[in-house]
Write an enzyme that holds these catalytic residues in place. Structure first.
Site, PDB file in Angstrom:
ATOM      1  CB  SER A  83      -0.935   0.009   1.213  1.00 54.56           C
ATOM      2  OG  SER A  83      -0.193  -0.148   2.414  1.00 54.56           O
TER       3      SER A  83
ATOM      4  N   GLY B  14      -2.075  -4.135   1.056  1.00 54.11           N
ATOM      5  CA  GLY B  14      -2.205  -5.335   1.877  1.00 54.11           C
ATOM      6  C   GLY B  14      -1.289  -6.468   1.469  1.00 54.11           C
TER       7      GLY B  14
ATOM      8  CG  ASN C  73       0.802  -5.366   4.409  1.00 54.23           C
ATOM      9  OD1 ASN C  73       0.111  -4.730   5.195  1.00 54.23           O
ATOM     10  ND2 ASN C  73       1.035  -4.942   3.175  1.00 54.23           N
TER      11      ASN C  73
ATOM     12  CG  ASP D 145      -3.447   4.804   8.094  1.00 59.59           C
ATOM     13  OD1 ASP D 145      -2.543   5.658   8.069  1.00 59.59           O
ATOM     14  OD2 ASP D 145      -3.691   4.058   7.133  1.00 59.59           O
TER      15      ASP D 145
ATOM     16  CG  HIS E 293      -1.224   3.699   4.498  1.00 58.63           C
ATOM     17  ND1 HIS E 293      -2.099   3.137   5.406  1.00 58.63           N
ATOM     18  CD2 HIS E 293      -0.712   2.684   3.763  1.00 58.63           C
ATOM     19  CE1 HIS E 293      -2.110   1.829   5.219  1.00 58.63           C
ATOM     20  NE2 HIS E 293      -1.292   1.523   4.231  1.00 58.63           N
TER      21      HIS E 293
END
Length: 195
Positions: free
Chosen positions: A27, A60, A89, A170, A173
């Site tokens: 991502s 992801g 991830n 979040d 990112h």
């Protein structure tokens, strides 16, 4: 006659420079949470217009997922350089450092078998995962760079994640404001390898 010869030389020169570049990432490279045209990979295209840049990044994605998708990406894109930005991830899901290393090793070997160059991006896990796990995780990238004699690029988020104004809500990112900074960081590493 001279003009035709000059144009032919220029065309051959341009074709020689136009090395396809594959970004195999997660991502952080897939423009998560922002418009794709504002993502750093697209901004890198504008900085390196002579190269075709293929964004094979998926939000992801783990190293196992990247490994599964890689053969088709190598076949269709025929890249001369593959920038690998995977592992975050794996860390978030608590995979072992050994699993991370095994998958990245297979990815590197697959790329090298096509005679493409490899640029491996360091990836770091958040500090709340503990210093021991974070160090084991970081060691994998350094080990791979030495063992496979490939270039290791420092994690491009290192100087971004510390600034809340460059991060999405979040706190994982980068936001749109950070994308040019990432493109500016990555570009010389890519250029250096291609030269």
């Amino acid at each position: 006659m001279l003009t035709l010869l000059t144009l032919t030389c220029l065309l051959v020169s341009t074709q020689a420079l136009a090395a396809p570049i594959l970004i195999l990432g997660d991502s952080l490279s897939a423009s998560y949470g922002i418009d794709e045209d504002k993502g750093w990979v697209n901004l890198l295209r504008a900085k390196l217009p002579e190269h075709e840049i293929i964004n094979g990044s998926v939000s992801g994605e783990t190293t196992a997922g990247g490994l599964r998708r890689l053969p088709a990406l190598l076949e269709s894109g025929k890249p001369k350089l593959v920038l690998i930005e995977l592992g975050g991830n794996d860390g978030l899901r608590g995979f072992t450092a050994q699993q991370l290393k095994e998958n990245l090793t297979k990815i590197i070997i697959l790329v090298k078998e096509t005679h493409a160059k490899v640029l491996l991006s360091e990836v770091m896990v958040p500090p709340n995962y503990g210093p021991r796990y974070a160090q084991m995780f970081a060691d994998v990238y350094n080990q791979l760079a030495k063992e496979h004699e490939i270039t290791l690029m420092p994690f491009f988020m290192k100087d971004i994640a510390i600034y809340p104004e460059l991060m999405q809500r979040d706190r994982i990112h980068p936001n749109a404001q950070a994308q040019m900074q990432i493109a500016d960081f990555v570009q010389p590493w890519v250029t250096q390898i291609l030269e």
